[in-house]
Structure formats: structure tokens, C-alpha cells
Motif scaffolding. Sequence first.
Motif, short mmCIF file in Angstrom:
data_model
loop_
_atom_site.label_atom_id
_atom_site.label_comp_id
_atom_site.label_asym_id
_atom_site.label_seq_id
_atom_site.Cartn_x
_atom_site.Cartn_y
_atom_site.Cartn_z
N PRO A 74 -0.27 14.72 -11.58
CA PRO A 74 0.54 15.94 -11.73
C PRO A 74 1.60 16.08 -10.65
N PRO A 75 2.61 16.90 -10.90
CA PRO A 75 3.67 17.11 -9.90
C PRO A 75 3.12 17.75 -8.63
N HIS A 76 3.70 17.36 -7.52
CA HIS A 76 3.50 18.00 -6.22
C HIS A 76 2.08 17.87 -5.67
N VAL A 77 1.28 16.97 -6.22
CA VAL A 77 -0.07 16.75 -5.71
C VAL A 77 -0.08 15.41 -4.96
N PRO A 78 -0.46 15.38 -3.68
CA PRO A 78 -0.39 14.14 -2.90
C PRO A 78 -1.31 13.06 -3.45
N HIS A 79 -0.82 11.83 -3.44
CA HIS A 79 -1.62 10.68 -3.82
C HIS A 79 -1.10 9.44 -3.11
N ASP A 80 -1.95 8.43 -3.00
CA ASP A 80 -1.55 7.15 -2.43
C ASP A 80 -1.92 6.06 -3.43
N GLY A 81 -2.00 4.80 -2.99
CA GLY A 81 -2.37 3.75 -3.93
C GLY A 81 -2.40 2.39 -3.29
N ARG A 82 -3.34 1.54 -3.76
CA ARG A 82 -3.48 0.18 -3.25
C ARG A 82 -4.27 -0.63 -4.27
N THR A 83 -4.20 -1.95 -4.19
CA THR A 83 -5.01 -2.76 -5.07
C THR A 83 -6.48 -2.46 -4.82
N ALA A 84 -7.26 -2.39 -5.89
CA ALA A 84 -8.68 -2.06 -5.75
C ALA A 84 -9.47 -3.22 -5.15
N VAL A 85 -8.97 -4.46 -5.33
CA VAL A 85 -9.65 -5.65 -4.80
C VAL A 85 -8.67 -6.38 -3.90
N PRO A 86 -8.88 -6.42 -2.60
CA PRO A 86 -7.94 -7.11 -1.70
C PRO A 86 -7.65 -8.53 -2.17
N GLY A 87 -6.37 -8.86 -2.23
CA GLY A 87 -5.95 -10.17 -2.69
C GLY A 87 -5.77 -10.29 -4.18
N SER B 239 -6.84 1.50 -6.58
CA SER B 239 -7.60 2.57 -5.94
C SER B 239 -6.62 3.57 -5.35
N TYR B 240 -6.91 4.86 -5.53
CA TYR B 240 -6.00 5.86 -4.99
C TYR B 240 -6.77 7.15 -4.71
N ASP B 241 -6.24 7.92 -3.79
CA ASP B 241 -6.73 9.26 -3.52
C ASP B 241 -5.74 10.25 -4.11
N VAL C 83 0.86 -1.18 0.00
CA VAL C 83 0.00 0.00 0.00
C VAL C 83 0.89 1.23 0.00
N TYR C 84 0.75 2.07 -1.02
CA TYR C 84 1.52 3.31 -1.07
C TYR C 84 0.93 4.32 -0.07
N PRO C 85 1.73 4.86 0.83
CA PRO C 85 1.22 5.96 1.65
C PRO C 85 1.11 7.23 0.83
N ALA C 86 0.46 8.22 1.36
CA ALA C 86 0.36 9.50 0.64
C ALA C 86 1.76 10.07 0.41
N HIS C 87 2.02 10.48 -0.82
CA HIS C 87 3.33 11.01 -1.18
C HIS C 87 3.17 11.89 -2.42
N THR C 88 4.23 12.56 -2.81
CA THR C 88 4.21 13.40 -4.01
C THR C 88 5.46 13.11 -4.84
N HIS C 89 5.41 13.53 -6.11
CA HIS C 89 6.56 13.49 -7.01
C HIS C 89 6.78 14.90 -7.56
N ASP C 90 8.02 15.18 -7.96
CA ASP C 90 8.28 16.47 -8.60
C ASP C 90 8.16 16.36 -10.11
N SER C 91 7.57 15.26 -10.58
CA SER C 91 7.44 15.01 -12.01
C SER C 91 5.99 14.66 -12.34
N TRP C 92 5.67 14.69 -13.64
CA TRP C 92 4.41 14.13 -14.11
C TRP C 92 4.55 12.61 -14.12
#
Length: 259
Positions: free
Chosen positions: A66-79, A47-49, A27-36
Motif C-alpha cells: 500500500p501507499p506510504h507504508v515503509p518496506h524493504d526487500g532482499r533475496t530470500a536465499v543469499p546468492g 524477503s521484506y519487512d 538490498v532495498y533499504p526501507a522506503h515508501t511509495h505514494d502509489s499502490w
Amino acid sequence: MTETVRAWRPEVPLLQEVLHARFEHHVYPAHTHDSWSVLLIDDGAVSYDLDRHAHEAVPAAVTLLPPHVPHDGRTAVPGDPFRKRVLYLDPEWLPAHAADAAARHPMLSTPEIVGAVERIHDALAAPGDALTVEGELLGLAQLVRPRLGENEETTSDRPLAQRLRRHLDDRFREAFTIAEVAEALGSSRAHLVRVFSQAYGIAPHRYVVGRRVDSARRLLLDGSSPAEAAAASGFHDQAHLTRHFRRVLGTTPGRFVAA
């Protein structure tokens, strides 16, 4: 299959990094990138916010973060694992003000955009196609911008297009980048691609590949081997020639000569 990650940094203008990954439990925690980030899902769904709004990345669509906008990520269906390919692009790949529109509407599902991203990954899979990757990245930007409310009018500049064509004709057997040519001609990469495509109906990198294939075809008919024709026409190696020769002419160099 276990969870896997592969990342590398191609020597291509605009492209910072390429990532291929397969995850089931991470599961990706909320983070940002300086790139597209240009995300393509091959299997499963994510699934992501993004900027505190829920979204889902699925196959047959491109997700643009987009750059510098927080997002996270996880599988949409557990397993259920997912596989993804990601391009990380320089911030100037798109105008800074396009970030707001991308944060609101990150999914791009037109066949043209998905196809462009697939072509970029195909070109990255083999050596010698840096010019193709760069050209496709610039073309992808032109496809994406209208989807983000960017309807830029391009003023015709045929003299510049003609200067670029002469430059490409002189150098098509050499290794070079569109960024280098743009600097030499005193233009931006995006503008150069737009005016050339408008004037001649083909992107600069595809024009170069066509010139190289045409050169190799003539050399093959004159008795050169595929390896000799590849080297003399500006291809990285025989495999690079074969890939483009088949795409343009519908056959391999060897079969072409044999026929």
C-alpha cells in the motif's frame, strides 16, 4: 546474467509506472511509495519487512504494497537471484482505508488475481492495448477488494449500463479510455465497470475487443487484408488484431481467410 532494471511509463489511466528487474545482491533499504505496488515474482523469492512485519514474496502469488507504508526487500536465499515485475498504480485505484488491510495481509494467491496481473503484463508487452490494460486494472481492483474486507454491494443501474453500451457501440473503432467514457457519462470508472459487468456479464473492455474482432472477421470475409481489417476495426496494427483474433476465435486472421 547480470542484475538488470527496466522501467517505463505507459499512457494508461491509473498506471504510473512499470518495473521489470532482476537482482541477486541488491538490498532495498526501507522506503515508501505514494502509489499502490503490485508485485509479481517470476523466479526466486523476496524477503521484506512491511510496516515492521516480516513477509516473503514468492512466485504464483501477488504481493500488494500500500501507499506510504515503509518496506524493504532482499533475496530470500543469499546468492539466489530473483526476477520481479511491478505495477505502480495511482492511490485512488483502491480506497484509502484498504491500505491497513493490505499492510496486514499483502499476499494474494488466488488464481483469479494472479491471472489478472499476468494478463495486464501480457497486454503491456505489445502496443495498442491501453484499453485492455485499463480494463484489467479496474477488474483487478474488484478482485482485490473482497480480500481486503471490502464487500461493496453494487446497486443495479441498467439504464447506465445501456448508456455505456450505446457509447461503446458508437466508438469501438476509436481509441479511447474508460476514464474518458466515465467522465462523459458522469460516473466513476469503478461503478461504470461494475454495473456494465452486472448487466451484460462481460467487462466493458472485453466487450469492445469482441466488437472489434467481429468487425475484422466480417471484413476479412469480404476480401479485406488482415492489415486493412485491423485498421478499419480499431486495432493498433495487424499484430494487435492477430493477438486478439487468436484468443477469441482460436486462429489467426490469415488462417481464417485461407480456410
